[in-house]
Design an enzyme around this catalytic site. Structure first.
Site, mmCIF file in Angstrom:
data_model
loop_
_atom_site.group_PDB
_atom_site.id
_atom_site.type_symbol
_atom_site.label_atom_id
_atom_site.label_comp_id
_atom_site.label_asym_id
_atom_site.label_seq_id
_atom_site.Cartn_x
_atom_site.Cartn_y
_atom_site.Cartn_z
ATOM 1 C CB VAL A 82 -0.920 0.013 1.238
ATOM 2 C CG1 VAL A 82 -1.832 1.234 1.193
ATOM 3 C CG2 VAL A 82 -1.730 -1.279 1.321
ATOM 4 C CE LYS A 83 3.909 4.576 -4.876
ATOM 5 N NZ LYS A 83 4.143 4.855 -6.322
ATOM 6 C CB ILE A 84 1.064 5.625 2.904
ATOM 7 C CG1 ILE A 84 0.486 4.219 3.148
ATOM 8 C CG2 ILE A 84 0.541 6.661 3.867
ATOM 9 C CD1 ILE A 84 -0.971 4.182 3.465
#
Ligand code: E4P
Length: 214
Positions: A82-84
């Site tokens: 998951v890119k945050i």
């Protein structure tokens, strides 16, 4: 050094994969917007091709929204990362997700101290954007060098993904600096394999071979 491919284009991913050059994939909302089809379906398709980390980015800017999206995204496939975005809320979300064993990539990193904070929050990966710094006359690769040194000083396990790569020299410098991963656009990947002397050498070998038939 691992090679990720920085695209959501299925044909590019298939071609790079057939070269044995894809250890993982990074996407972002802009890359997804260039492709036709639904976000989740594109990500599912990528996961069928590549047996490695596939990065999908959240859109929300608040912690609760990011957490909700992240939990949904990891349901798509076991390989999802998951890119945050690198914000205070992003750090809070990263901390929470890391505690739950969910892999995160803190993205839009433009300074070594942002990378240090992301590692302290438990990020699996950080993505310093070197090309966008170069565009503003800051030396993008300098922050990669500093991040690698800081992580080594304190033995952080967070892996460095050199992102926003624009040319082969970015990839060379990434490898020389000991970055864990370079995420490479398809056009740059193609350039890495090419050399005019290789082409010239092949041509002259074939010419000489033709002469032996006379
Ligand atoms: C990385 O994860 C990003 O998707 C990407 O490298 C951004 O690159 P750009 O600056 O060329 O948009």
């Amino acid at each position: 050094m691992k090679f990720f491919i920085d695209t959501a284009n299925i044909d590019e991913i298939k071609e790079a994969h057939s070269m044995g050059m894809v250890d993982g994939v990074t996407t972002n909302p802009s890359l997804i917007s260039k492709e036709s089809g639904v976000f989740e379906e594109i990500i599912k398709e990528i996961c069928k091709i590549v047996n490695g980390p596939v990065n999908a980015e959240v859109i929300s800017l608040d912690v609760e929204g990011m957490l909700k999206e992240a939990r949904h995204l990891i349901g798509i496939h076991d390989n999802i990362v998951v890119k945050i975005p690198m914000t205070v809320d992003g750090l809070k979300a990263t901390r929470q997700l890391s505690g739950e064993g969910i892999k995160t990539n803190v993205t839009l990193i433009f300074s070594p101290l942002q990378a240090l904070m992301a590692a302290k929050a438990g990020a699996t990966y950080v993505s310093p954007f070197v090309g966008r710094l170069d565009d503003l006359s800051y030396e993008g690769m300098l922050i990669v060098e500093q991040i690698v040194e800081i992580y080594s000083n304190y033995a952080y396990n967070t892996e460095v993904i050199v992102a926003s790569i624009r040319n082969p020299l970015h990839v060379l410098d990434s490898a020389l600096m000991g970055a864990d991963i370079a995420t490479i656009p398809f056009n740059v990947l193609s350039k890495l394999a090419a050399h005019p002397l290789t082409d010239k050498g092949i041509r002259s070998f074939l010419d000489d071979w033709e002469k032996t038939k006379k």
